[in-house]
Design an enzyme around this catalytic site. Structure first.
Site, PDB file in Angstrom:
ATOM      1  N   CYS A  84      -2.235 -36.654  38.255  1.00 46.93           N
ATOM      2  CA  CYS A  84      -2.951 -36.348  39.495  1.00 46.93           C
ATOM      3  C   CYS A  84      -2.231 -36.864  40.736  1.00 46.93           C
ATOM      4  O   CYS A  84      -2.586 -36.490  41.856  1.00 46.93           O
ATOM      5  CB  CYS A  84      -4.365 -36.914  39.437  1.00 46.93           C
ATOM      6  SG  CYS A  84      -5.341 -36.272  38.053  1.00 46.93           S
ATOM      7  N   HIS A 238      -6.844 -37.091  46.413  1.00 50.95           N
ATOM      8  CA  HIS A 238      -6.970 -36.318  45.183  1.00 50.95           C
ATOM      9  C   HIS A 238      -8.451 -36.095  44.909  1.00 50.95           C
ATOM     10  O   HIS A 238      -9.260 -37.026  44.981  1.00 50.95           O
ATOM     11  CB  HIS A 238      -6.302 -37.078  44.036  1.00 50.95           C
ATOM     12  CG  HIS A 238      -6.717 -36.610  42.684  1.00 50.95           C
ATOM     13  ND1 HIS A 238      -6.654 -35.282  42.314  1.00 50.95           N
ATOM     14  CD2 HIS A 238      -7.216 -37.286  41.615  1.00 50.95           C
ATOM     15  CE1 HIS A 238      -7.102 -35.170  41.073  1.00 50.95           C
ATOM     16  NE2 HIS A 238      -7.443 -36.364  40.634  1.00 50.95           N
ATOM     17  N   ASN A 268     -11.893 -31.145  39.498  1.00 54.48           N
ATOM     18  CA  ASN A 268     -10.645 -31.906  39.511  1.00 54.48           C
ATOM     19  C   ASN A 268      -9.530 -31.022  38.978  1.00 54.48           C
ATOM     20  O   ASN A 268      -9.457 -30.748  37.781  1.00 54.48           O
ATOM     21  CB  ASN A 268     -10.816 -33.162  38.642  1.00 54.48           C
ATOM     22  CG  ASN A 268      -9.573 -34.030  38.615  1.00 54.48           C
ATOM     23  OD1 ASN A 268      -8.483 -33.607  38.972  1.00 54.48           O
ATOM     24  ND2 ASN A 268      -9.744 -35.259  38.150  1.00 54.48           N
TER      25      ASN A 268
END
Length: 312
Positions: A84, A238, A268
């Site tokens: 990520c 993020h 996500n």
């Protein structure tokens, strides 16, 4: 990406369906980024694809570069794996090529399809993730040397990056080979058919890690950039968890009105989450030329980093 298809109309007018994969999403994102930047494929001499879930284990960047029309041998293209944090690490890596003069125009993609690796029987985690791709074009400016550190310079003003392999057990996707016996002289030989286990995550520990480290790394990047929190127009993290965003903003003393988020739309999307959210903010007019954006990525590794951007 997961089991998706896309209709393609050929030159003969016939409609065909083609599977939608991470590579096709990356190609579309790359083309959109080139269009927004006013660049042609021939302008690009560096392509970095930040991903932990490529279609090709050996890397998707070269095939994406070819698919968007970059001539063979005219650029270097490679994948970067940092989960990520990947896109953030990717733009910082590209900036080094631009700063030292090795490249003039870099195309950086963040693309992931983590729905391939979630445990679909675990409803507490599988619903959190989505698939996507985003891209950004970075250009070297002879007028602004280094990290575009002049007062009016656009680009990356400062950055900081870290990792801690001691926390890898809290967020990972581990290799899982299946034993297979093949016939060889004697009793035979046991080899492995390669595969990976489902993604594993300790949500509580990842939350604690993110809320502890992200405010600090953002402050480090701001210090390198020589600007204060009050000078930041937007906070772009993020897109993992809205509570993480709220906590980080609070610890930095920033109002939630400055936080860019589209988590509720896509979930996500790992390395894709920052460029996806930034693209929407730019196209909607929320982010304008000259705006200062504080970005931070964090995730498996464990890894985390921040970059301060002045949008141009």
């Amino acid at each position: 990406v997961h089991e998706g298809t896309r209709k393609i109309i050929g030159t003969d007018g016939e409609e065909t369906e083609t599977p939608e994969t991470l590579r096709t999403l990356g190609i579309e994102a790359a083309k959109n980024a080139l269009e927004m930047a006013g660049k042609s494929p021939s302008d690009i001499d560096l392509v970095i694809c930040a991903t932990s879930s490529p279609d090709d284990l050996f890397g998707d960047a070269p095939s994406i570069a070819s698919a968007i029309g970059i001539e063979a041998g005219k650029c270097v293209a490679f994948d970067l794996t940092a989960a990520c944090s990947g896109f953030l690490f990717g733009i910082v890596t590209a900036s080094q090529f631009l700063t030292n003069g090795a490249s003039q125009n870099a195309l950086v993609l963040g693309a992931d399809a983590l729905t391939r690796w979630v445990d679909w029987d675990d409803r507490n985690s599988c619903i959190l993730f989505g698939d996507g791709a985003g891209a950004m074009v970075l250009t070297r400016s002879d007028e602004n040397e280094g990290l575009t550190g002049s007062e009016d310079g656009f680009g990356i003003l400062g950055y900081a990056m870290h990792s801690n392999g001691g926390g890898y057990k809290d967020l990972n996707c581990i290799y899982k080979g299946e034993p297979k016996k093949i016939s060889t002289p004697g009793e035979g030989t046991v080899v492995e058919d390669g595969s990976y286990d489902s993604m594993g995550m300790n949500g509580r520990k990842v939350y604690s890690f993110a809320t502890r480290e992200v405010p600090t790394v953002l402050e480090e990047a701001l210090e390198q950039a020589g600007i204060s929190v009050d000078e930041v127009d937007h906070l772009l993290l993020h897109q993992a968890n809205i509570r993480i965003m709220e906590t980080v903003a609070s610890r930095l003393g920033m109002p939630m009105e400055k936080v860019i988020t589209n988590l509720y739309k896509y979930g996500n999307t790992s390395a894709a989450s920052i460029p996806l959210a930034l693209d929407e903010a730019v196209r909607s007019g929320r982010v304008k030329k000259g705006d200062v954006i504080a970005c931070a990525g964090f995730g498996a590794g464990l890894s985390w980093g921040a970059a301060i951007l002045k949008w141009g």
